[in-house]
Design a protein around this motif. Sequence first.
Motif, short mmCIF file in Angstrom:
data_model
loop_
_atom_site.label_atom_id
_atom_site.label_comp_id
_atom_site.label_asym_id
_atom_site.label_seq_id
_atom_site.Cartn_x
_atom_site.Cartn_y
_atom_site.Cartn_z
N HIS A 1 2.31 16.97 -13.91
CA HIS A 1 1.61 18.03 -13.96
C HIS A 1 1.91 18.92 -14.63
O HIS A 1 3.40 18.89 -14.75
CB HIS A 1 1.55 18.61 -12.31
N GLU A 2 0.91 19.97 -15.31
CA GLU A 2 1.74 20.50 -16.25
C GLU A 2 2.88 21.89 -15.67
O GLU A 2 3.24 22.04 -16.60
CB GLU A 2 0.13 21.17 -16.57
N LEU A 3 2.35 21.82 -14.05
CA LEU A 3 2.85 23.60 -14.49
C LEU A 3 4.68 23.19 -14.45
O LEU A 3 5.32 23.69 -14.42
CB LEU A 3 2.46 24.13 -12.70
N VAL A 4 4.88 21.82 -13.27
CA VAL A 4 6.31 21.20 -12.93
C VAL A 4 6.61 21.56 -15.26
O VAL A 4 7.53 21.76 -15.13
CB VAL A 4 6.03 19.67 -12.52
N LEU B 1 0.47 -0.93 -0.13
CA LEU B 1 -0.02 -0.07 -0.16
C LEU B 1 0.90 1.20 -0.28
O LEU B 1 0.08 2.23 -0.36
CB LEU B 1 -0.82 0.32 1.23
N SER B 2 2.20 1.60 0.48
CA SER B 2 2.72 2.58 0.45
C SER B 2 3.69 2.72 0.02
O SER B 2 3.50 3.50 -0.74
CB SER B 2 3.87 2.32 2.30
N ASN B 3 3.80 1.48 -1.24
CA ASN B 3 4.44 1.76 -2.29
C ASN B 3 3.55 1.59 -3.09
O ASN B 3 4.04 2.67 -4.04
CB ASN B 3 4.92 0.01 -2.95
N PHE B 4 1.92 1.36 -3.19
CA PHE B 4 1.83 2.34 -4.29
C PHE B 4 0.58 3.38 -4.26
O PHE B 4 1.29 4.45 -4.99
CB PHE B 4 0.15 1.18 -4.19
N ARG B 5 1.27 3.87 -3.17
CA ARG B 5 0.79 5.77 -3.47
C ARG B 5 2.29 5.92 -3.45
O ARG B 5 1.86 7.28 -3.26
CB ARG B 5 0.19 5.92 -0.81
N GLU C 1 4.13 10.54 -7.31
CA GLU C 1 5.55 10.30 -7.98
C GLU C 1 5.26 11.23 -9.53
O GLU C 1 5.45 11.46 -10.05
CB GLU C 1 6.04 8.88 -8.25
N ALA C 2 3.91 9.63 -10.05
CA ALA C 2 3.47 10.20 -11.12
C ALA C 2 2.33 11.29 -11.27
O ALA C 2 2.83 11.99 -12.51
CB ALA C 2 1.87 8.95 -11.62
#
Length: 111
Positions: A19-22, A4-8, A13-14
């Motif tokens: 993100h368009e601003l980045v 669960l931590s890995n998925f979060r 990260e994704a």
Amino acid sequence: MSLLSNFRDKAVEAFVKNHELVKQFGDVQSVVIDSDKGTADVSVLLHGEIFPIKFRGYYFFDDTDEGTNIVIRKITCERQWIDEALDYWLGDTTLRYKLPGLAGGIAKILF
């Protein structure tokens, strides 16, 4: 690290990488997530720069009736002038983004 931590961590990260601003200001070189502390350390090669610059985002998840939001409560930078510009621009403002589609639904179930 639990599944669960890995998925979060992968979801955060994704979100950062897509993100368009980045994307408008540079290219993400690396993302390191500390879900226990609610931080994302992001190395970005800003357009026109030779070396990546490190940013830190402080975040949490907020479940609403409409879905799951990622809430960014602060962004800092290793470069003083960028850090001060972020503080001036954002101040105490939080940034709230709805996690889209399946990612939001899964985040709501898991978190």
